[in-house]
Design a protein around this motif. Structure first.
Motif: not given
Length: 125
Positions: A12-13, A34-38, A54-55, A120-121
């Motif tokens: 996601x942007x 976030x668990x947003x579908x890009x 998210x992963x 985040x990673x």
């Protein structure tokens, strides 16, 4: 040390003044995902699907820089509800079957877009 902004259409942007990720030398820092579908922009609200999304977003940012999930050294997970920890942990574990990275997981009062998880990673290139 030079900094490189990471940007991929496979995640996601940014919804604010930040980058999807930054490469600083041989380290990559992803912004919280976030668990947003890009593709659709849809926010996933089931903890298992949300953790996976998210992963996948983190994975796609890392891959855009030539890195991968097995090069992650640390993750930070923000949960809306710590009661979701066990289900999140099960999905999370499937992404790191051996030598999992260091990790913190905390419950927070609220996340952007009222999401139920953000991940985040930090990874090596």
């Amino acid at each position: 040390m030079s900094l490189k902004v990471l940007n991929t259409e496979k995640a996601p942007g940014a919804i604010g003044p930040y980058s999807q990720g930054i490469q600083a030398g041989n380290l990559i820092f992803t912004s919280g995902q976030l668990p947003l579908n890009p593709t659709t922009g849809e926010l996933t609200s089931d903890i298992r699907s949300a953790t996976k999304q998210s992963l996948e977003n983190v994975k796609n940012i890392l891959e855009s820089a030539g890195s991968s999930m097995d090069k992650i050294v640390k993750t930070l997970i923000f949960l809306k509800d710590m009661n979701d920890f066990a289900e999140m942990n099960e999905v999370y574990g499937s992404y790191f079957p051996t030598n999992p990275p260091a990790r913190s997981a905390v419950q927070v009062a609220r996340l952007p877009k009222d999401a139920i998880i953000e991940i985040e990673a930090i990874a090596l290139v």
